[in-house]
Design a protein around this motif. Structure first.
Motif, short mmCIF file in Angstrom:
data_model
loop_
_atom_site.label_atom_id
_atom_site.label_comp_id
_atom_site.label_asym_id
_atom_site.label_seq_id
_atom_site.Cartn_x
_atom_site.Cartn_y
_atom_site.Cartn_z
N THR A 26 0.83 -1.21 0.00
CA THR A 26 0.00 0.00 0.00
C THR A 26 0.86 1.25 0.00
O THR A 26 0.58 2.23 -0.71
N PHE A 27 1.92 1.23 0.80
CA PHE A 27 2.84 2.37 0.86
C PHE A 27 3.39 2.69 -0.52
O PHE A 27 3.33 3.84 -0.98
N TRP A 28 3.89 1.67 -1.20
CA TRP A 28 4.48 1.91 -2.51
C TRP A 28 3.43 2.26 -3.56
O TRP A 28 3.72 3.00 -4.51
N ALA A 29 2.22 1.77 -3.39
CA ALA A 29 1.15 2.11 -4.32
C ALA A 29 0.88 3.61 -4.27
O ALA A 29 0.77 4.27 -5.33
N VAL A 30 0.76 4.17 -3.07
CA VAL A 30 0.50 5.60 -2.92
C VAL A 30 1.68 6.41 -3.45
O VAL A 30 1.50 7.39 -4.20
N VAL A 31 2.90 6.01 -3.10
CA VAL A 31 4.09 6.74 -3.52
C VAL A 31 4.24 6.73 -5.04
O VAL A 31 4.48 7.77 -5.67
N VAL A 32 4.06 5.56 -5.64
CA VAL A 32 4.23 5.44 -7.09
C VAL A 32 3.16 6.24 -7.83
O VAL A 32 3.48 6.93 -8.82
N VAL A 33 1.92 6.17 -7.38
CA VAL A 33 0.84 6.93 -8.03
C VAL A 33 1.15 8.42 -7.98
O VAL A 33 1.00 9.14 -8.97
N ARG A 34 1.59 8.87 -6.82
CA ARG A 34 1.90 10.30 -6.64
C ARG A 34 3.07 10.73 -7.52
O ARG A 34 3.02 11.77 -8.18
N ILE A 35 4.12 9.93 -7.57
CA ILE A 35 5.29 10.27 -8.38
C ILE A 35 4.96 10.28 -9.87
O ILE A 35 5.32 11.20 -10.60
N LEU A 36 4.25 9.24 -10.33
CA LEU A 36 3.89 9.16 -11.75
C LEU A 36 2.96 10.30 -12.15
O LEU A 36 3.09 10.85 -13.25
N ALA A 37 2.04 10.67 -11.26
CA ALA A 37 1.10 11.75 -11.56
C ALA A 37 1.84 13.07 -11.76
O ALA A 37 1.52 13.84 -12.68
N VAL A 38 2.84 13.32 -10.90
CA VAL A 38 3.60 14.57 -11.02
C VAL A 38 4.55 14.52 -12.21
O VAL A 38 4.66 15.48 -12.98
#
Length: 207
Positions: free
Chosen positions: A178-190
């Motif tokens: 879950t941690f990496w899911a949130v981090v990856v989504v945020r990074i890819l979005a930016v």
């Protein structure tokens, strides 16, 4: 489970406190102002969550969160040049805090016996509300209301946590995923400028 919850909240407090202090620094706040913004960022979302769950706010039962914020301020003051050189510092700590507090909100709501759809909402609130308070205190439009994917990352993280639970993934591994899911989504979005459609004034459509 409770020990894991405490560790996540402590790490989230440090990450979000650094995020708030970095924002305060960009506005030339003094040390006390930086501490206040850092603390509001760190405990804001969790406070709203706990009040809505009918519990005492987590920071009122253990002073370690206040101390952790002070440690974050001291760390920032001592390493200010390094933080300043790293232009992505604010984004990094904000993203880490977002992911950690989303998980903290999910777990605490589930421990309290609420259904998963409530846990996802509380996870989103825990992760995003502190950032709203931070931006208001430094006189910025809250990031959650701008084009960037922010609260949506929390919701997606909550859904990932739910799916992991359904298929029987161990709690510790679920937290990591879950941690990496949130981090990856945020990074890819930016990185790729992924955003939701913007609401526009109807009068502007005529121009």
């Amino acid at each position: 489970m409770e020990s894991l919850q405490f560790i996540i909240e402590l790490l989230g407090t440090f990450a979000f406190a650094i995020s708030g202090i970095r924002s305060a620094s960009s506005k030339n706040f003094d040390w006390f102002g930086g501490y206040v913004v850092g603390l509001a960022t760190a405990i804001g979302g969790g406070t709203i969550r706990d009040v809505m769950l009918g519990q005492a706010p987590f920071w009122m039962t253990n002073s370690v969160y206040m101390v952790c914020t002070a440690f974050a301020l001291l760390t920032f003051v001592m390493l200010k040049r390094q933080f300043t050189r790293l232009s992505k510092t604010w984004f990094l700590f904000d993203t880490l805090g977002l992911a950690l507090f989303t998980i903290a909100g999910l777990q605490k709501t589930l421990i309290a016996g609420y259904p998963f759809w409530v846990a996802i909402i509380m996870g989103c609130m825990t992760g995003a509300a502190g950032g709203v308070l931070r931006d208001v205190l430094v006189n910025e439009v809250p990031l959650i209301f701008r084009k960037e994917i922010y609260a949506i990352a929390c919701i997606l993280g909550g859904l990932v946590y739910w799916v992991c639970t359904l298929v029987g993934v161990p709690v510790a591994l679920t937290v990591i995923i879950t941690f990496w899911a949130v981090v990856v989504v945020r990074i890819l979005a930016v990185k790729y400028s992924i955003s939701l459609p913007v609401l526009k004034d109807p009068d502007l459509w005529k121009k």
